[in-house]
Design a protein around this motif. Structure first.
Motif: not given
Length: 517
Positions: A259-273, A290-304
């Motif tokens: 999977x390749x996720x491109x939901x961010x417009x800036x550098x991804x600094x941290x990530x965890x399961x 951002x909370x992302x679904x691993x299987x579908x790749x869809x964004x569940x929630x995106x918070x500013x």
């Protein structure tokens, strides 16, 4: 259709039918019942899919329907002299109506003018469908197009699917071929290399010494790599990069990018399961988490967050809540079920480098870059999660910042990676005192965000290095066990596999990921 018919209210119904028959001398005359039957056939949706090909003439078909409609509405039509088609008798087999049905239809209530126009529009749409009725006698088929004023009917299910595709296209979350995305269920597959170890009791952690595979695909520095914590999904490897993407790899066998996720417009600094292994939490320099679904790749929630996110961590006992810190004096706690900020921690510092929840999630530690000239207090701050109060800010007194923190999996202690080129050990119980007799030295940090991590049994402490090496220490006696020359660029993270013995993944500042065994 004013060019085909004329309305004359003074003529009777029989006179209009006689004139219509007289206007087509080349064809056999058709009775009123046959004309009614012909109109029914044109509007019948159950027409055989493969009848003898014949292209109905648009003008003649509309003319016949006008005649039938005028009979029911007690108004007469006088067709202009034009030869009629002889396909009346050819399509009698398509009609399933009985004489009783036709009689009931003929004696129905008259139609109003808007309903008549709607029927005419429907007939025009049907007459231009790519179905042929000429039985192969007319080789030069005329392909008619739907008039611009008529919009074809689209089923509701198809309309909803189209609207979802339009929304998703605004925020692309994966760029993988369609078949791979829909058909490959990465959360239901168990790696053949991991499967034999699932039924066994975890043994002592080992030290990797040889290269198993190299994963290339990121175009910028990879900040972190992390294996999936679920044992049967532990072949999945997560990576977050400064190239604005985060990826999921098969790190056990094929080395493919799943999977390749491109939901961010800036550098991804941290990530965890997440603990269930089905979602990913990422923080980016575009001020969002951002909370992302691993299987579908869809964004569940995106918070500013309204600041660049340097670190994002889930609450250990309530995974629906996570903390975000970064280029701000605030640390924010979010509940992604309601998409609301539930708590705010005000530290009065410049930025937060890392966040570590202690066992149970009652307290947590934040690391900042606030180092004064006379005192290094507030470099590490302990917080009460519920009350948002500071528990202690006199934990680490040396004038070095701590880019990363790691909690021991079994003992009540944690370590802090320092820019003094060593790792310090602290008690995870109040008053959080540092163990001054134990330090893990021999690697270089030099301003890079070099991370450290424990093995699953807590016996081995691993750390990257600004020299590109991966270092493995014995936790209990602080002795260096092995140095792995992994990369030519600074090695930012070393992640040890939770199931496979003597397996680890490393990443560097050049965007390369390697798996060692």
């Amino acid at each position: 259709m004013s060019s085909l018919v004329e309305y004359e209210d003074s003529e009777s119904e029989d006179e209009s039918l006689d004139q219509a028959r007289a206007g087509a001398p080349g064809c056999a005359q058709t009775g009123p019942s046959e004309q009614n039957q012909e109109a029914v056939v044109c509007n019948n949706s159950n027409i055989t899919h493969n009848p003898p090909s014949f292209t109905p003439d648009r003008d003649r078909t509309v003319l016949k329907y006008h005649g039938n409609t005028s009979e029911r509405s007690n108004s007469s039509l006088r067709p202009i002299s034009q030869p009629q088609s002889c396909f009346d008798r050819e399509i009698h087999y398509c009609s399933s109506r009985t004489a009783k049905d036709r009689h009931f239809r003929d004696t129905a209530a008259p139609l109003s003018l808007p309903a008549t126009q709607e029927k005419i529009s429907t007939l025009q749409t049907v007459s231009h469908m790519p179905q042929s009725f000429d039985g192969g006698l007319n080789p030069a088929k005329r392909h008619c197009t739907v008039p611009s004023g008529i919009r074809p009917y689209i089923p509701k299910r198809q309309r909803l699917a189209t609207s979802v595709e339009k929304v998703d296209s605004k925020y692309p979350s994966e760029r993988i071929p369609w078949n791979q995305t829909r058909e490959s269920q990465i959360l239901s597959d168990v790696s053949a290399r991991v499967k034999p170890y699932l039924a066994q009791k975890p043994g002592a952690a080992g030290i990797p010494r040889r290269l198993l595979m190299s994963l290339e695909g990121h175009q910028g520095p990879v900040n972190t790599v992390q294996w999936c914590p679920v044992p049967h999904l532990s072949h999945l490897l997560l990576s977050a990069s400064m190239d604005k993407t985060f990826k999921v790899w098969d790190g056990a066998e094929s080395g493919r990018c799943l999977r390749v996720h491109t939901c961010h417009s800036g550098a991804v600094r941290d990530a965890c399961w997440t603990p269930c292994g089905r979602h990913l939490l990422t923080g980016s320099f575009d001020n969002t988490a951002v909370i992302t679904d691993v299987e579908t790749g869809q964004q569940i929630v995106k918070l500013d967050n309204q600041f660049k996110v340097m670190c994002a961590v889930l609450h250990p006992s309530n995974p629906d809540v996570f903390l975000c810190g970064g280029y701000s004096s605030l640390v924010k706690a979010w509940d992604f079920r309601s998409c609301k900020m539930v708590k705010v921690y005000k530290a009065g510092i410049q930025q937060t480098l890392d966040i570590l929840f202690l066992r149970g999630g009652v307290d947590f530690i934040t690391s900042s870059d606030c180092v004064s000239r006379d005192s290094a207090d507030r470099t590490l701050i302990a917080w009460d999660y519920q009350t948002t109060a500071k528990v202690s800010n006199q934990i680490y007194h040396e004038r070095y910042t701590c880019p990363s923190l790691a909690l021991h999996p079994l003992e009540e202690s944690f370590v802090a990676q320092t820019n003094g080129n060593y790792m310090a050990v602290f008690s995870s119980e109040q008053p959080y005192r540092m163990n001054k007799r134990r330090r893990y030295e021999g690697h270089k940090v030099e301003g890079y965000a070099v991370q450290c991590e424990f093995s699953l049994d807590g016996t081995i402490l691993a750390s990257g290095s600004a020299t590109g090496s991966a270092h493995f220490y014995d936790y209990h006696n602080a002795r260096m066990l092995h140095t792995l020359h992994a990369h030519s660029q600074p090695c930012l993270c070393v992640s040890q596999h939770p199931v496979l013995p003597a397996t680890a993944a490393t990443c560097d500042w050049a965007g390369e990921i390697k798996v060692w065994h």
